[in-house]
Scaffold this active site. Structure first.
Site, PDB file in Angstrom:
ATOM      1  N   SER A 163       0.835  -1.200   0.000  1.00 46.90           N
ATOM      2  CA  SER A 163       0.000   0.000   0.000  1.00 46.90           C
ATOM      3  C   SER A 163       0.877   1.261   0.000  1.00 46.90           C
ATOM      4  CB  SER A 163      -0.964  -0.039   1.184  1.00 46.90           C
ATOM      5  OG  SER A 163      -1.989   0.907   1.020  1.00 46.90           O
ATOM      6  N   ASP A 244      -9.580  -4.459  -5.367  1.00 46.08           N
ATOM      7  CA  ASP A 244      -8.888  -3.342  -4.717  1.00 46.08           C
ATOM      8  C   ASP A 244      -9.085  -2.063  -5.526  1.00 46.08           C
ATOM      9  OD1 ASP A 244      -7.159  -1.668  -3.348  1.00 46.08           O
ATOM     10  OD2 ASP A 244      -5.344  -2.809  -3.811  1.00 46.08           O
ATOM     11  N   HIS A 276      -8.041  -5.085  -0.943  1.00 44.33           N
ATOM     12  CA  HIS A 276      -6.773  -4.439  -0.633  1.00 44.33           C
ATOM     13  C   HIS A 276      -6.120  -5.053   0.605  1.00 44.33           C
ATOM     14  CE1 HIS A 276      -3.864  -1.191  -0.730  1.00 44.33           C
ATOM     15  NE2 HIS A 276      -4.114  -0.904   0.533  1.00 44.33           N
TER      16      HIS A 276
END
Length: 302
Positions: A163, A244, A276
């Site tokens: 991320s 995601d 995600h």
């Protein structure tokens, strides 16, 4: 008339900003755990201070197999959390990095970088860069941490992040390509798991967190072809998840990297029907196991 103490100026996915300048995060600060030795796997960990001003620290992990006569690859891990939450010392990231160390048989350094709002962007990049240079200072075998001196093969260094950490890993790879890394001939690879880049409705949040930004074309938000072409590594592995919101920007990153003129190789792996960073909380799920296997294979390939 609404008081400025309660009037909301900005509302973002992870926090809101009030007119008086206060920032309210929607998630509570994570609880941290101390370093330890795992009685099952034998993996040991300890913390080290990289810098006191600004404060930057790391958690170092070594596997039971660590032996000065057979040095191991190093993963430099950068946690996610929207540049504003999470910690290298949280139970979640401690367990995740520990699992990678066990399955890949590597040494790991997980960096604790400054978070917004106390530390606006670019502190996350600068803290991580300082930590990476600190790690590299051990390449001659005379750094302050014996585990890094004794157990790391500095010819096999990998940048790994998920991320926001994937975004930071990219930026570090650009800096390595631009400025080099003392004592490290080459960073072999960068592994970006569900990386954050510009092109979503979170762009405005990143711009707010980085007061010195240069707009939507800021290369840390939207990597430029010039930056991609100078990535300081030989290989890149990008993971995306089908459900995601960052899937498309991850795929776009790989396409742009291929057309940038960069001389390395890039792989893209997609996890179907997943969201995600699913692998962090569904760590025993078959798709999380498959993700880690692909990551481990990338590190240990000849």
């Amino acid at each position: 008339m609404e008081s400025s103490n309660t009037e909301v100026l900005h509302e973002f996915p992870f926090f809101r900003v009030y007119k008086d300048g206060r920032v309210e995060k929607f998630m509570k600060p994570v609880e941290t755990i101390p370093p330890s030795e795992d009685p099952v796997t034998g993996i040991r960990s300890k913390d080290a201070v990289v810098s006191s001003e600004p404060h930057v620290s790391v958690r170092i992990f070594v596997p039971k197999s660590a032996d000065p006569t057979h040095k191991l690859p190093l993963i430099f891990y950068i946690h996610g959390g929207a540049f504003s939450i999470e910690s290298a010392f949280s139970a979640q990231y401690d367990a995740h990095v520990r699992t990678l160390v066990h399955e890949a048989n590597v040494v790991a350094v997980s960096v604790e970088y400054g978070l917004f709002p106390e530390c606006p962007i670019p502190r996350c990049y600068d803290d991580s860069w300082a930590a990476l240079n600190w790690v590299a200072s051990h390449s001659g075998g005379n750094g302050p941490e014996t585990w890094l001196n004794d157990y790391v093969d500095f010819r096999r260094v990998f940048l790994v992040g998920d991320s926001a950490g994937g975004n930071i890993s990219h930026t570090l790879a650009v800096r390595v390509g631009s400025f080099g890394l003392p004592g490290v001939k080459v960073v072999v690879g960068a592994i970006l798991v569900h990386p954050f880049f510009g092109g979503t409705d979170h762009d405005s949040m990143w711009l707010y967190m980085c007061p010195t930004n240069s707009g939507l074309d800021d290369p840390r938000l939207k990597p430029s072809l010039a930056d991609l072409a100078r990535l300081g590594c030989d290989r890149v592995l990008v993971f995306v998840a089908e459900q995601d919101h960052l899937r498309d920007v991850g795929i776009s990153y790989t396409k742009e990297l291929k057309r940038s003129g960069w001389k390395g190789t890039v792989e893209l792996v997609e996890s179907k029907e997943e969201q995600h960073c699913f692998h962090l909380w569904k760590c025993e799920h078959e798709k999380a196991v498959a993700l880690r296997k692909a990551l481990v294979s990338f590190i240990n390939q000849d």
